[in-house]
Design a protein around this motif. Sequence first.
Motif, PDB file in Angstrom:
ATOM      1  N   ILE A  84      -7.845   7.472  -3.918  1.00 12.11           N
ATOM      2  CA  ILE A  84      -8.742   6.731  -3.058  1.00 12.11           C
ATOM      3  C   ILE A  84      -9.376   5.621  -3.490  1.00 12.11           C
ATOM      4  O   ILE A  84      -9.476   4.236  -2.966  1.00 12.11           O
ATOM      5  N   THR A  85      -9.921   5.637  -4.908  1.00  8.08           N
ATOM      6  CA  THR A  85     -10.202   4.586  -5.594  1.00  8.08           C
ATOM      7  C   THR A  85      -9.148   3.366  -5.902  1.00  8.08           C
ATOM      8  O   THR A  85      -9.500   2.327  -5.752  1.00  8.08           O
ATOM      9  N   ALA A  86      -7.993   3.789  -6.035  1.00  8.02           N
ATOM     10  CA  ALA A  86      -7.027   2.782  -6.306  1.00  8.02           C
ATOM     11  C   ALA A  86      -6.563   1.970  -4.928  1.00  8.02           C
ATOM     12  O   ALA A  86      -6.717   0.949  -5.108  1.00  8.02           O
ATOM     13  N   ILE A  87      -6.633   2.516  -3.573  1.00 10.68           N
ATOM     14  CA  ILE A  87      -6.632   2.015  -2.577  1.00 10.68           C
ATOM     15  C   ILE A  87      -7.585   1.105  -2.405  1.00 10.68           C
ATOM     16  O   ILE A  87      -7.510  -0.124  -1.780  1.00 10.68           O
ATOM     17  N   ASN A  88      -8.952   1.593  -2.758  1.00 15.19           N
ATOM     18  CA  ASN A  88      -9.947   0.681  -2.310  1.00 15.19           C
ATOM     19  C   ASN A  88      -9.972  -0.649  -3.277  1.00 15.19           C
ATOM     20  O   ASN A  88     -10.105  -1.592  -2.906  1.00 15.19           O
ATOM     21  N   LEU A  98       0.825  -1.190   0.138  1.00 11.85           N
ATOM     22  CA  LEU A  98       0.232   0.012  -0.040  1.00 11.85           C
ATOM     23  C   LEU A  98       0.883   1.370  -0.185  1.00 11.85           C
ATOM     24  O   LEU A  98       0.283   2.452   0.123  1.00 11.85           O
ATOM     25  N   ARG A  99       2.022   1.132   0.125  1.00 12.91           N
ATOM     26  CA  ARG A  99       2.932   2.150   0.399  1.00 12.91           C
ATOM     27  C   ARG A  99       2.996   3.313  -0.782  1.00 12.91           C
ATOM     28  O   ARG A  99       2.767   4.502  -0.455  1.00 12.91           O
ATOM     29  N   PHE A 100       2.803   2.797  -2.074  1.00 15.95           N
ATOM     30  CA  PHE A 100       2.593   3.999  -3.086  1.00 15.95           C
ATOM     31  C   PHE A 100       1.647   4.706  -3.145  1.00 15.95           C
ATOM     32  O   PHE A 100       1.744   5.985  -3.095  1.00 15.95           O
ATOM     33  N   ASN A 101       0.490   4.271  -3.083  1.00  8.37           N
ATOM     34  CA  ASN A 101      -0.591   5.114  -2.863  1.00  8.37           C
ATOM     35  C   ASN A 101      -0.941   5.874  -1.642  1.00  8.37           C
ATOM     36  O   ASN A 101      -1.345   6.886  -1.547  1.00  8.37           O
ATOM     37  N   GLU A 102      -0.570   5.175  -0.545  1.00  4.80           N
ATOM     38  CA  GLU A 102      -0.556   5.938   0.766  1.00  4.80           C
ATOM     39  C   GLU A 102       0.226   7.119   0.627  1.00  4.80           C
ATOM     40  O   GLU A 102       0.059   8.492   1.012  1.00  4.80           O
ATOM     41  N   THR A 103       1.622   7.141   0.222  1.00  4.52           N
ATOM     42  CA  THR A 103       2.458   8.307   0.005  1.00  4.52           C
ATOM     43  C   THR A 103       1.904   9.276  -1.070  1.00  4.52           C
ATOM     44  O   THR A 103       1.918  10.374  -0.704  1.00  4.52           O
ATOM     45  N   ALA A 104       1.351   8.596  -2.116  1.00  2.11           N
ATOM     46  CA  ALA A 104       0.995   9.665  -3.183  1.00  2.11           C
ATOM     47  C   ALA A 104      -0.261  10.513  -2.475  1.00  2.11           C
ATOM     48  O   ALA A 104      -0.382  11.777  -2.682  1.00  2.11           O
ATOM     49  N   LEU A 105      -1.135   9.951  -1.668  1.00  2.00           N
ATOM     50  CA  LEU A 105      -2.335  10.481  -1.098  1.00  2.00           C
ATOM     51  C   LEU A 105      -1.768  11.645  -0.016  1.00  2.00           C
ATOM     52  O   LEU A 105      -2.398  12.556   0.032  1.00  2.00           O
ATOM     53  N   GLY A 106      -0.840  11.255   0.761  1.00  2.00           N
ATOM     54  CA  GLY A 106      -0.459  12.227   1.870  1.00  2.00           C
ATOM     55  C   GLY A 106       0.318  13.413   0.961  1.00  2.00           C
ATOM     56  O   GLY A 106       0.085  14.491   1.487  1.00  2.00           O
ATOM     57  N   LEU A 107       0.875  13.435  -0.291  1.00  2.00           N
ATOM     58  CA  LEU A 107       1.408  14.445  -0.964  1.00  2.00           C
ATOM     59  C   LEU A 107       0.286  15.328  -1.618  1.00  2.00           C
ATOM     60  O   LEU A 107       0.240  16.551  -1.558  1.00  2.00           O
ATOM     61  N   ARG A 108      -0.720  14.555  -2.291  1.00  2.00           N
ATOM     62  CA  ARG A 108      -1.885  15.243  -2.474  1.00  2.00           C
ATOM     63  C   ARG A 108      -2.438  16.119  -1.545  1.00  2.00           C
ATOM     64  O   ARG A 108      -2.969  17.086  -1.831  1.00  2.00           O
ATOM     65  N   GLU A 109      -2.561  15.465  -0.375  1.00  2.00           N
ATOM     66  CA  GLU A 109      -3.035  16.289   0.786  1.00  2.00           C
ATOM     67  C   GLU A 109      -2.475  17.793   1.019  1.00  2.00           C
ATOM     68  O   GLU A 109      -2.945  18.827   1.230  1.00  2.00           O
ATOM     69  N   LYS A 110      -1.160  17.554   1.102  1.00  2.00           N
ATOM     70  CA  LYS A 110      -0.235  18.698   1.143  1.00  2.00           C
ATOM     71  C   LYS A 110      -0.061  19.596  -0.033  1.00  2.00           C
ATOM     72  O   LYS A 110      -0.226  20.872   0.618  1.00  2.00           O
ATOM     73  N   PHE A 162      -6.436  23.191  -8.180  1.00  2.00           N
ATOM     74  CA  PHE A 162      -6.996  22.707  -7.131  1.00  2.00           C
ATOM     75  C   PHE A 162      -8.033  21.669  -7.569  1.00  2.00           C
ATOM     76  O   PHE A 162      -8.082  20.554  -6.746  1.00  2.00           O
ATOM     77  N   ALA A 163      -8.636  21.887  -8.440  1.00  2.00           N
ATOM     78  CA  ALA A 163      -9.686  20.773  -8.806  1.00  2.00           C
ATOM     79  C   ALA A 163      -8.894  19.600  -9.634  1.00  2.00           C
ATOM     80  O   ALA A 163      -9.398  18.698  -9.221  1.00  2.00           O
ATOM     81  N   ASP A 164      -7.779  19.825 -10.202  1.00  2.00           N
ATOM     82  CA  ASP A 164      -7.194  18.873 -10.697  1.00  2.00           C
ATOM     83  C   ASP A 164      -6.596  18.053  -9.679  1.00  2.00           C
ATOM     84  O   ASP A 164      -6.615  16.600  -9.819  1.00  2.00           O
ATOM     85  N   ASN A 165      -5.908  18.410  -8.846  1.00  2.00           N
ATOM     86  CA  ASN A 165      -5.399  17.959  -7.576  1.00  2.00           C
ATOM     87  C   ASN A 165      -6.382  17.038  -6.718  1.00  2.00           C
ATOM     88  O   ASN A 165      -6.193  16.040  -6.255  1.00  2.00           O
ATOM     89  N   ALA A 166      -7.620  17.708  -6.553  1.00  2.00           N
ATOM     90  CA  ALA A 166      -8.672  16.944  -5.852  1.00  2.00           C
ATOM     91  C   ALA A 166      -9.359  15.788  -6.586  1.00  2.00           C
ATOM     92  O   ALA A 166      -9.449  14.684  -6.079  1.00  2.00           O
ATOM     93  N   ILE A 167      -9.292  15.708  -8.049  1.00  2.00           N
ATOM     94  CA  ILE A 167      -9.615  14.719  -8.924  1.00  2.00           C
ATOM     95  C   ILE A 167      -8.700  13.576  -8.709  1.00  2.00           C
ATOM     96  O   ILE A 167      -9.089  12.482  -8.667  1.00  2.00           O
ATOM     97  N   ARG A 168      -7.239  14.014  -8.669  1.00  2.00           N
ATOM     98  CA  ARG A 168      -6.119  13.037  -8.798  1.00  2.00           C
ATOM     99  C   ARG A 168      -6.343  12.361  -7.436  1.00  2.00           C
ATOM    100  O   ARG A 168      -6.039  11.134  -7.227  1.00  2.00           O
ATOM    101  N   TYR A 169      -6.626  13.082  -6.225  1.00  2.00           N
ATOM    102  CA  TYR A 169      -6.805  12.494  -4.844  1.00  2.00           C
ATOM    103  C   TYR A 169      -7.820  11.303  -4.911  1.00  2.00           C
ATOM    104  O   TYR A 169      -7.768  10.246  -4.356  1.00  2.00           O
TER     105      TYR A 169
END
Length: 141
Positions: A123-127, A9-21, A112-119
């Motif tokens: 989430i979908t990938a982790i699910n 799960l590391r890749f998607n977890e790390t990517a989501l954390g960066l998207r949040e920042k 902002f919108a692009d980053n939200a969609i990628r976030y």
Amino acid sequence: MLGKLDEYLRFNETALGLREKRQGVLASNIANGDTPNYKARDIDFGNALKSALDKATPGAAASLKTTAAQHYPNPPQDAGTMADGTQLQYRGVVQGAVDGNTVDMDVERNQFADNAIRYEAGITAINAQIKAMMAAIQGGT
């Protein structure tokens, strides 16, 4: 066993954390759209993700944790670095303002919108990863 799950799960977890920042940085740009001399900032997501994954890899050099705001961060932090070491960059000026502010609201809203969609895609990938693991555990399809 738990280490393999973390690695899976590391890749998607790390990517989501960066998207949040990044979302926080972009929100700050939007909030300061009328602040004189404010310079719009952003994160180079690709480089930040590579750096974060390198740090998260087992066997990588561990960084010191601080327990109070008065402690010196590791690595040393300046205005161009977030608390976790992620580098911030100034956004290029599209159209300068008389007051020195470099925030272009159209660019910021689009980012902002692009980053939200990628976030949401993250989430979908982790699910999907979790559903695949559950199917493997339960022996279902």
